[in-house]
Design a protein around this motif. Structure first.
Motif, PDB file in Angstrom:
ATOM      1  N   ARG A   1      31.927 -18.268  67.228  1.00 20.92           N
ATOM      2  CA  ARG A   1      33.213 -18.254  66.521  1.00 20.92           C
ATOM      3  C   ARG A   1      34.379 -18.385  67.489  1.00 20.92           C
ATOM      4  O   ARG A   1      35.402 -18.992  67.173  1.00 20.92           O
ATOM      5  CB  ARG A   1      33.345 -16.974  65.699  1.00 20.92           C
ATOM      6  N   SER A   2      34.252 -17.812  68.677  1.00 19.91           N
ATOM      7  CA  SER A   2      35.341 -17.904  69.653  1.00 19.91           C
ATOM      8  C   SER A   2      35.518 -19.330  70.163  1.00 19.91           C
ATOM      9  O   SER A   2      36.625 -19.744  70.512  1.00 19.91           O
ATOM     10  CB  SER A   2      35.088 -16.952  70.829  1.00 19.91           C
ATOM     11  N   ILE A   3      34.425 -20.090  70.184  1.00 19.76           N
ATOM     12  CA  ILE A   3      34.510 -21.491  70.620  1.00 19.76           C
ATOM     13  C   ILE A   3      35.255 -22.324  69.584  1.00 19.76           C
ATOM     14  O   ILE A   3      36.087 -23.170  69.911  1.00 19.76           O
ATOM     15  CB  ILE A   3      33.097 -22.050  70.876  1.00 19.76           C
ATOM     16  N   HIS A   4      34.990 -22.039  68.314  1.00 20.73           N
ATOM     17  CA  HIS A   4      35.608 -22.819  67.241  1.00 20.73           C
ATOM     18  C   HIS A   4      37.010 -22.333  66.885  1.00 20.73           C
ATOM     19  O   HIS A   4      37.823 -23.117  66.379  1.00 20.73           O
ATOM     20  CB  HIS A   4      34.721 -22.780  65.992  1.00 20.73           C
ATOM     21  N   GLY A   5      37.307 -21.057  67.142  1.00 22.59           N
ATOM     22  CA  GLY A   5      38.616 -20.509  66.776  1.00 22.59           C
ATOM     23  C   GLY A   5      39.035 -19.396  67.715  1.00 22.59           C
ATOM     24  O   GLY A   5      38.983 -18.211  67.352  1.00 22.59           O
ATOM     25  N   PRO A   6      39.464 -19.731  68.923  1.00 22.17           N
ATOM     26  CA  PRO A   6      39.748 -18.687  69.916  1.00 22.17           C
ATOM     27  C   PRO A   6      40.969 -17.822  69.611  1.00 22.17           C
ATOM     28  O   PRO A   6      41.072 -16.706  70.118  1.00 22.17           O
ATOM     29  CB  PRO A   6      39.952 -19.475  71.216  1.00 22.17           C
ATOM     30  N   ALA A   7      41.890 -18.310  68.780  1.00 20.15           N
ATOM     31  CA  ALA A   7      43.139 -17.571  68.573  1.00 20.15           C
ATOM     32  C   ALA A   7      42.901 -16.159  68.052  1.00 20.15           C
ATOM     33  O   ALA A   7      43.565 -15.204  68.481  1.00 20.15           O
ATOM     34  CB  ALA A   7      44.052 -18.342  67.618  1.00 20.15           C
ATOM     35  N   ALA A   8      41.963 -16.006  67.112  1.00 17.45           N
ATOM     36  CA  ALA A   8      41.695 -14.681  66.543  1.00 17.45           C
ATOM     37  C   ALA A   8      41.186 -13.723  67.610  1.00 17.45           C
ATOM     38  O   ALA A   8      41.441 -12.514  67.539  1.00 17.45           O
ATOM     39  CB  ALA A   8      40.674 -14.794  65.411  1.00 17.45           C
ATOM     40  N   PHE A   9      40.481 -14.232  68.597  1.00 20.83           N
ATOM     41  CA  PHE A   9      39.937 -13.390  69.653  1.00 20.83           C
ATOM     42  C   PHE A   9      41.036 -12.902  70.581  1.00 20.83           C
ATOM     43  O   PHE A   9      41.032 -11.736  71.017  1.00 20.83           O
ATOM     44  CB  PHE A   9      38.865 -14.161  70.429  1.00 20.83           C
ATOM     45  N   LEU A  10      41.990 -13.781  70.884  1.00 19.69           N
ATOM     46  CA  LEU A  10      43.116 -13.352  71.715  1.00 19.69           C
ATOM     47  C   LEU A  10      43.973 -12.340  70.965  1.00 19.69           C
ATOM     48  O   LEU A  10      44.426 -11.348  71.541  1.00 19.69           O
ATOM     49  CB  LEU A  10      43.963 -14.559  72.124  1.00 19.69           C
ATOM     50  N   ARG A  11      44.137 -12.553  69.674  1.00 18.31           N
ATOM     51  CA  ARG A  11      44.973 -11.655  68.872  1.00 18.31           C
ATOM     52  C   ARG A  11      44.378 -10.249  68.829  1.00 18.31           C
ATOM     53  O   ARG A  11      45.059  -9.265  69.148  1.00 18.31           O
ATOM     54  CB  ARG A  11      45.111 -12.200  67.447  1.00 18.31           C
ATOM     55  N   THR A  12      43.105 -10.151  68.437  1.00 21.13           N
ATOM     56  CA  THR A  12      42.490  -8.832  68.277  1.00 21.13           C
ATOM     57  C   THR A  12      42.153  -8.197  69.615  1.00 21.13           C
ATOM     58  O   THR A  12      42.498  -7.035  69.871  1.00 21.13           O
ATOM     59  CB  THR A  12      41.225  -8.939  67.423  1.00 21.13           C
ATOM     60  N   ASN A  13      41.483  -8.932  70.475  1.00 19.12           N
ATOM     61  CA  ASN A  13      40.920  -8.334  71.679  1.00 19.12           C
ATOM     62  C   ASN A  13      41.972  -8.055  72.755  1.00 19.12           C
ATOM     63  O   ASN A  13      41.847  -7.088  73.507  1.00 19.12           O
ATOM     64  CB  ASN A  13      39.815  -9.211  72.238  1.00 19.12           C
ATOM     65  N   ILE A  14      43.003  -8.912  72.820  1.00 18.29           N
ATOM     66  CA  ILE A  14      44.043  -8.706  73.837  1.00 18.29           C
ATOM     67  C   ILE A  14      45.261  -8.010  73.227  1.00 18.29           C
ATOM     68  O   ILE A  14      45.618  -6.893  73.629  1.00 18.29           O
ATOM     69  CB  ILE A  14      44.447 -10.042  74.481  1.00 18.29           C
ATOM     70  N   ASP A  15      45.898  -8.655  72.246  1.00 19.50           N
ATOM     71  CA  ASP A  15      47.096  -8.056  71.653  1.00 19.50           C
ATOM     72  C   ASP A  15      46.774  -6.733  70.955  1.00 19.50           C
ATOM     73  O   ASP A  15      47.554  -5.782  71.013  1.00 19.50           O
ATOM     74  CB  ASP A  15      47.734  -9.021  70.651  1.00 19.50           C
ATOM     75  N   GLY A  16      45.615  -6.670  70.289  1.00 18.46           N
ATOM     76  CA  GLY A  16      45.230  -5.441  69.602  1.00 18.46           C
ATOM     77  C   GLY A  16      44.998  -4.302  70.575  1.00 18.46           C
ATOM     78  O   GLY A  16      45.413  -3.158  70.327  1.00 18.46           O
ATOM     79  N   THR A  17      44.319  -4.575  71.686  1.00 14.94           N
ATOM     80  CA  THR A  17      44.087  -3.533  72.682  1.00 14.94           C
ATOM     81  C   THR A  17      45.404  -3.080  73.292  1.00 14.94           C
ATOM     82  O   THR A  17      45.620  -1.874  73.512  1.00 14.94           O
ATOM     83  CB  THR A  17      43.119  -4.034  73.764  1.00 14.94           C
ATOM     84  N   PHE A  18      46.305  -4.009  73.555  1.00 15.77           N
ATOM     85  CA  PHE A  18      47.633  -3.652  74.066  1.00 15.77           C
ATOM     86  C   PHE A  18      48.358  -2.725  73.094  1.00 15.77           C
ATOM     87  O   PHE A  18      48.918  -1.695  73.479  1.00 15.77           O
ATOM     88  CB  PHE A  18      48.455  -4.916  74.307  1.00 15.77           C
ATOM     89  N   SER A  19      48.332  -3.078  71.819  1.00 12.73           N
ATOM     90  CA  SER A  19      48.988  -2.260  70.801  1.00 12.73           C
ATOM     91  C   SER A  19      48.414  -0.847  70.779  1.00 12.73           C
ATOM     92  O   SER A  19      49.149   0.154  70.728  1.00 12.73           O
ATOM     93  CB  SER A  19      48.825  -2.924  69.434  1.00 12.73           C
ATOM     94  N   LEU A  20      47.093  -0.747  70.838  1.00 16.09           N
ATOM     95  CA  LEU A  20      46.433   0.554  70.795  1.00 16.09           C
ATOM     96  C   LEU A  20      46.736   1.366  72.060  1.00 16.09           C
ATOM     97  O   LEU A  20      46.968   2.580  71.989  1.00 16.09           O
ATOM     98  CB  LEU A  20      44.928   0.357  70.626  1.00 16.09           C
ATOM     99  N   LEU A  21      46.730   0.704  73.210  1.00 11.35           N
ATOM    100  CA  LEU A  21      47.056   1.396  74.460  1.00 11.35           C
ATOM    101  C   LEU A  21      48.473   1.958  74.435  1.00 11.35           C
ATOM    102  O   LEU A  21      48.711   3.102  74.868  1.00 11.35           O
ATOM    103  CB  LEU A  21      46.899   0.439  75.642  1.00 11.35           C
ATOM    104  N   GLU A  22      49.402   1.183  73.923  1.00  9.41           N
ATOM    105  CA  GLU A  22      50.788   1.650  73.878  1.00  9.41           C
ATOM    106  C   GLU A  22      50.949   2.816  72.914  1.00  9.41           C
ATOM    107  O   GLU A  22      51.666   3.789  73.204  1.00  9.41           O
ATOM    108  CB  GLU A  22      51.718   0.504  73.489  1.00  9.41           C
ATOM    109  N   ALA A  23      50.274   2.748  71.776  1.00 11.69           N
ATOM    110  CA  ALA A  23      50.330   3.870  70.836  1.00 11.69           C
ATOM    111  C   ALA A  23      49.688   5.114  71.455  1.00 11.69           C
ATOM    112  O   ALA A  23      50.214   6.225  71.327  1.00 11.69           O
ATOM    113  CB  ALA A  23      49.625   3.496  69.538  1.00 11.69           C
ATOM    114  N   ALA A  24      48.555   4.917  72.129  1.00 14.27           N
ATOM    115  CA  ALA A  24      47.882   6.043  72.771  1.00 14.27           C
ATOM    116  C   ALA A  24      48.739   6.632  73.887  1.00 14.27           C
ATOM    117  O   ALA A  24      48.793   7.861  74.058  1.00 14.27           O
ATOM    118  CB  ALA A  24      46.535   5.588  73.321  1.00 14.27           C
ATOM    119  N   ARG A  25      49.405   5.776  74.642  1.00 16.06           N
ATOM    120  CA  ARG A  25      50.247   6.265  75.744  1.00 16.06           C
ATOM    121  C   ARG A  25      51.395   7.116  75.217  1.00 16.06           C
ATOM    122  O   ARG A  25      51.700   8.189  75.772  1.00 16.06           O
ATOM    123  CB  ARG A  25      50.779   5.084  76.545  1.00 16.06           C
TER     124      ARG A  25
END
Length: 358
Positions: free
Chosen positions: A88-112
């Motif tokens: 799925r990441s090969i066919h549609g990488p945008a969702a992976f960047l959104r959840t795995n990178i931006d989502g982790t950033f969002s969670l880290l900032e909330a946790a901090r």
């Protein structure tokens, strides 16, 4: 005391929640956006259990994260939420960047922000555990030693690149801001509730349906296989005893090529659910064009977590794969509902009212 689990309706996350309650009465706030891979039916046995607080929501929703942290005051966050399927990441990488990178950033900032406002023992005891993958390390040659925690990152797919980025964010938030984090990089998981797009559940489902069993390339891609309940016990050990800022590789000590996995599954199905035709399921094996950039070999050196935290897998591959096949044979309705999308109708019927309240 409470923990917050992200992605707790997915394959590994739901197994973690179910395993948690087998030995622990500490409540779990389970936050999952319920993409195609999130299935609350995995957690049907917890319906009505006050220890399990399910919230449908996105880790990118900072206001929701802040609300949940303020309301439930968890002592730990266990971060499973991720897009995880390489194809799925090969066919549609945008969702992976959104959840795995931006989502982790969002969670880290909330946790901090949440952790920064804690005091005393609550602040000292807080933990953020990030669940990652061995795929961030790239591909091994046949003669290379298994991955250790000091291996350089060499991701080769959009999926593994996005997970590598999330690992780096977690590390940076620890070193820059002092956020008390741990990270685990696991090998290929298998077991109950595995979405049937991945190798083992796909082969079982296709075999029983009389469909071809697709093998990428020559089938000699090697993976290290970890039974999902063993992975769950490793995370519990890291939460309890892991050193802040440390990375722990979690593996099953079960290196074998994909073709051998498929042969093992066919042989178990021949034994446990013989084909009506009398033929071996091996006759359904079909070779297909290999995946672009397909990593040849992964292998985990899990000696650090064994040495430091006294953890080791309880299941051999032989015991774990037999349990897995038996589970899928006993739960074919679950597989059919996932393949047809009917599990989403079940979600609306069984959880709609409770979700509306939340």
């Amino acid at each position: 005391m409470t923990i917050l689990v992200t992605g707790g309706a997915g394959f590994i996350g739901s197994n973690f929640v179910l395993d948690w309650f087998k030995s622990n009465d500490e409540p779990v706030v389970n936050l999952d956006v319920l993409t195609y891979a999130g299935n609350l039916r995995n957690l049907a046995s917890l319906q009505g259990d006050p220890r399990h607080i399910f919230v449908q929501g996105d880790i990118l929703d900072r206001a929701l994260l802040d609300k949940l942290l303020a309301e439930h005051r968890p002592r730990a966050i266990v971060h499973f939420a991720a897009e995880s399927h390489v194809d799925r990441s090969i066919h549609g990488p945008a969702a992976f960047l959104r959840t795995n990178i931006d989502g982790t950033f969002s969670l880290l900032e909330a946790a901090r922000a949440y952790w920064g406002a804690l005091e005393g023992a609550d602040k000292a005891g807080f933990r953020f555990h990030h669940v990652s993958t061995d795929e961030v390390y790239g591909s091994l040659k046949p003669s290379d030693p298994p991955f250790t925690e000091s291996n350089p990152y060499e991701p080769n797919s959009p999926y593994s690149a996005s997970k590598a980025a999330s690992d780096h964010l977690v590390r940076a938030w620890h070193h820059t801001y002092g956020l008390p984090v741990t990270t685990s990089n696991c090998s290929n998981n298998y077991g109950p509730y595995h979405f049937p797009e991945k190798l083992i559940p796909l082969i079982i489902a296709n075999a029983l349906a009389g469909k071809p069993l697709p093998i990428y390339g020559d089938g000699q891609q090697i993976r290290d296989w970890l039974y999902v309940s063993d992975h769950c016990s490793a995370i519990r050990a890291i939460l309890a005893k892991g050193q802040l800022g440390e990375v722990y590789n979690v593996g099953g000590w079960n290196e074998m090529p994909n073709l051998q996995i498929v042969h093992t599954l066919c042989d178990l199905l021949d034994e446990l659910s013989p084909s009506a035709s009398g033929k071996s399921y091996r006759e359904q094996i079909t070779y297909v064009t290999d995946r672009p950039g397909h990593d040849r070999r992964y292998a985990i050196d899990a000696r650090k977590i064994e040495r430091d935290l006294d953890w080791r897998p309880a299941e051999t591959f032989e015991t774990g794969i037999r349990k897995t096949v038996q589970w899928y044979l006993a739960n074919q309705e679950w597989v059919r509902d996932v393949q047809s999308g009917a599990y989403r109708e079940w979600l609306d019927k069984n959880y709609g009212a409770r979700e509306a309240v939340q």
